[in-house]
Design an enzyme around this catalytic site. Structure first.
Site, PDB file in Angstrom:
ATOM      1  N   LYS A 114       0.846  -1.206   0.000  1.00  0.00           N
ATOM      2  CA  LYS A 114       0.000   0.000   0.000  1.00  0.00           C
ATOM      3  C   LYS A 114       0.880   1.254   0.000  1.00  0.00           C
ATOM      4  O   LYS A 114       2.082   1.161   0.314  1.00  0.00           O
ATOM      5  CB  LYS A 114      -0.894  -0.025   1.236  1.00  0.00           C
ATOM      6  CG  LYS A 114      -0.116  -0.055   2.542  1.00  0.00           C
ATOM      7  CD  LYS A 114      -0.965  -0.534   3.698  1.00  0.00           C
ATOM      8  CE  LYS A 114      -0.178  -0.438   4.997  1.00  0.00           C
ATOM      9  NZ  LYS A 114      -0.838  -1.170   6.088  1.00  0.00           N
TER      10      LYS A 114
ATOM     11  N   ARG B   1     -10.698  -0.573  14.469  1.00  0.00           N
ATOM     12  CA  ARG B   1     -10.452   0.328  13.348  1.00  0.00           C
ATOM     13  C   ARG B   1     -11.300  -0.194  12.200  1.00  0.00           C
ATOM     14  O   ARG B   1     -12.416   0.255  12.015  1.00  0.00           O
ATOM     15  CB  ARG B   1      -8.939   0.289  13.042  1.00  0.00           C
ATOM     16  CG  ARG B   1      -8.400   1.453  12.313  1.00  0.00           C
ATOM     17  CD  ARG B   1      -6.891   1.370  12.145  1.00  0.00           C
ATOM     18  NE  ARG B   1      -6.445   0.167  11.422  1.00  0.00           N
ATOM     19  CZ  ARG B   1      -5.222  -0.032  10.982  1.00  0.00           C
ATOM     20  NH1 ARG B   1      -4.292   0.883  11.187  1.00  0.00           N
ATOM     21  NH2 ARG B   1      -4.885  -1.120  10.331  1.00  0.00           N
TER      22      ARG B   1
ATOM     23  N   TYR C 184      17.867  30.037   6.978  1.00  0.00           N
ATOM     24  CA  TYR C 184      16.795  30.782   7.642  1.00  0.00           C
ATOM     25  C   TYR C 184      17.048  30.903   9.131  1.00  0.00           C
ATOM     26  O   TYR C 184      17.443  29.941   9.791  1.00  0.00           O
ATOM     27  CB  TYR C 184      15.456  30.075   7.442  1.00  0.00           C
ATOM     28  CG  TYR C 184      14.838  30.296   6.083  1.00  0.00           C
ATOM     29  CD1 TYR C 184      14.494  31.583   5.653  1.00  0.00           C
ATOM     30  CD2 TYR C 184      14.584  29.227   5.233  1.00  0.00           C
ATOM     31  CE1 TYR C 184      13.918  31.783   4.411  1.00  0.00           C
ATOM     32  CE2 TYR C 184      14.002  29.416   3.990  1.00  0.00           C
ATOM     33  CZ  TYR C 184      13.670  30.704   3.577  1.00  0.00           C
ATOM     34  OH  TYR C 184      13.098  30.895   2.360  1.00  0.00           O
TER      35      TYR C 184
ATOM     36  N   MET D 252      12.632  24.572   2.157  1.00  0.00           N
ATOM     37  CA  MET D 252      11.643  23.832   1.360  1.00  0.00           C
ATOM     38  C   MET D 252      12.293  22.949   0.297  1.00  0.00           C
ATOM     39  O   MET D 252      11.933  21.787   0.128  1.00  0.00           O
ATOM     40  CB  MET D 252      10.655  24.798   0.707  1.00  0.00           C
ATOM     41  CG  MET D 252       9.499  24.082   0.008  1.00  0.00           C
ATOM     42  SD  MET D 252       8.363  25.182  -0.850  1.00  0.00           S
ATOM     43  CE  MET D 252       7.671  26.105   0.508  1.00  0.00           C
TER      44      MET D 252
HETATM   45  C1  LIG Z   1      -0.020  -2.110   6.695  1.00  0.00           C
HETATM   46  C2  LIG Z   1      -0.555  -3.415   7.089  1.00  0.00           C
HETATM   47  C3  LIG Z   1       0.300  -4.513   7.267  1.00  0.00           C
HETATM   48  C4  LIG Z   1       1.813  -4.398   7.264  1.00  0.00           C
HETATM   49  O1  LIG Z   1       2.218  -3.878   8.510  1.00  0.00           O
HETATM   50  P1  LIG Z   1       3.757  -3.615   8.883  1.00  0.00           P
HETATM   51  O2  LIG Z   1       3.707  -3.166  10.297  1.00  0.00           O
HETATM   52  O3  LIG Z   1       4.233  -2.549   7.963  1.00  0.00           O
HETATM   53  O4  LIG Z   1       4.472  -4.887   8.693  1.00  0.00           O
HETATM   54  C5  LIG Z   1      -0.285  -5.747   7.492  1.00  0.00           C
HETATM   55  N1  LIG Z   1      -1.623  -5.876   7.583  1.00  0.00           N
HETATM   56  C6  LIG Z   1      -2.472  -4.840   7.468  1.00  0.00           C
HETATM   57  C7  LIG Z   1      -3.936  -5.051   7.593  1.00  0.00           C
HETATM   58  C8  LIG Z   1      -1.970  -3.564   7.229  1.00  0.00           C
HETATM   59  O5  LIG Z   1      -2.799  -2.524   7.130  1.00  0.00           O
END
Ligand SMILES: *Cc1c(COP(=O)(O)O)cnc(C)c1O
Length: 347
Positions: free
Chosen positions: A40, A134, A250, A298
């Site tokens: 992701k 969640r 800065y 920046m």
């Molecule tokens: C992001 C995620 C992972 C991976 O987690 P890490 O801590 O980066 O290994 C696994 N399962 C779900 C549902 C996630 O959202």
């Protein structure tokens, strides 16, 4: 017409061997379970276009994205391997897209189960909430006929604090086992990167590492298994010699104690090299340490070239960006340090 744009003055060096070596180490540590991969957020900012094919050829067959918009990049790299969309189907359009692409939605609620079944259903994953509160179906709702009607490949849950030794890990594991006994499913999965180190009881059929693939170290005992995967690099745009007493950047937060040679480099907080690195970060070139002087701005950062006076405009320098150390130095999480780097970098 705009002519071809010259290559950018900052880039993210990517070590594909380190990525594959990390995945193999996590796959081995997963015992009889297989390791998948969380890709992701553009593979945590590392670049899904490079990460997904590399992991596929290493043997990874289960990829996790969060948004439906992330599916095309994953499909391009993974072909027919399993892709799961963690946010699940929120609209009928999401469900239609899943069926058209053959990607699995992760069903997170009874409403999502209803939507998926109404769209025609098919293989999906099921997220069960065991304490994160969640996303995920509550244990109390698992007996619902809508859940029974699903064709569940992976029965998932997600650990709240696997990087810590807390009773919550065992409580979640036990609730996940209860869910496994209640819901028909092909495979089960609980562990993220840190969860893999909690042992066999947490492995199920598939583990889902993310951060550790990319060089993050979620538990100290995993440090020796994992290698750094990405390094930000930037070009020196200007070399300048200053006299003692001159200030840099800065708000003049740094005053030269003696004559110094400086390099102004093409990276700043707009690139994810945040202001917390001011006066604290470091770069290197040909083995020499080049500390950050004054405020990160920046688009620019100033470094001390005293240890490498031969460096010239146009030369590249590499950031000190080992994730555990960088996290300790800045207070940013290892996850933030990676996902921040997603804008102007050449990848
Ligand atoms: C992001 C995620 C992972 C991976 O987690 P890490 O801590 O980066 O290994 C696994 N399962 C779900 C549902 C996630 O959202």
């Amino acid at each position: 017409m705009v002519p071809d744009v010259p290559p950018p003055a900052l880039r993210l060096r990517f070590d594909a061997d380190a990525l594959v070596s990390n995945w193999r180490a996590l796959d081995r540590l997963s015992g009889s379970a297989r390791a998948g991969a969380a890709v992701k957020a553009d593979a945590y900012g590392v670049g899904a276009a490079k990460v997904v094919p590399a992991l596929l050829s290493a043997g990874c067959r289960d990829f996790f994205v969060a948004h439906w918009s992330e599916v095309p990049a994953a499909l391009e790299g993974a072909g027919k391997a399993g892709i799961s969309v963690l946010h699940g189907p929120v609209t009928a359009g999401d469900a239609t897209f899943a069926r058209a692409t053959g990607v699995k939605p992760v069903v997170n609620s009874l409403a999502q189960a209803r939507l998926w079944i109404d769209a025609g259903g098919g293989p999906c994953d099921l997220m069960v909430d065991t304490g994160m509160n969640r996303l995920g179906v509550s244990l109390d709702d698992l007996g619902d006929p809508l859940i029974e009607a699903l064709e569940v490949d992976l029965l998932l849950s997600h650990l709240v604090s696997a990087e810590e030794d807390t009773d919550l890990n065992e409580r979640q594991r036990s609730r996940w086992q209860d869910a496994r006994a209640q819901v028909r499913h092909a495979r089960a999965s609980l562990a993220n990167s840190a969860g893999i180190a909690l042992g066999e009881a947490f492995h199920g059929d598939l583990t889902r590492p993310g951060i550790a693939l990319y060089g993050g170290v979620p538990r100290p005992e995993m440090a020796s298994l994992l290698r750094q995967v990405v390094t930000p690099e930037a070009v020196i745009l200007q070399v300048r010699d200053i006299a003692a007493g001159e200030t840099i950047g800065y708000n003049a937060t740094f005053t030269a104690p003696s004559p110094m040679r400086l390099g102004t480099i093409a990276i700043g907080y707009a690139d994810g090299y945040l202001r917390c690195w001011s006066g604290k970060g470091g770069f290197c070139a040909s083995g020499a340490a080049l500390p950050v002087l004054g405020r990160v701005s920046m688009d620019l950062t100033v470094i001390d070239l005293s240890a490498a006076p031969h460096l010239r405009e146009g030369d590249w320098v590499s950031a000190d960006y080992a994730l555990p150390e960088s996290s300790a130095a800045t207070g940013l999480s290892q996850y933030e340090l990676l996902t921040l780097l997603s804008r102007r970098f050449g990848r």
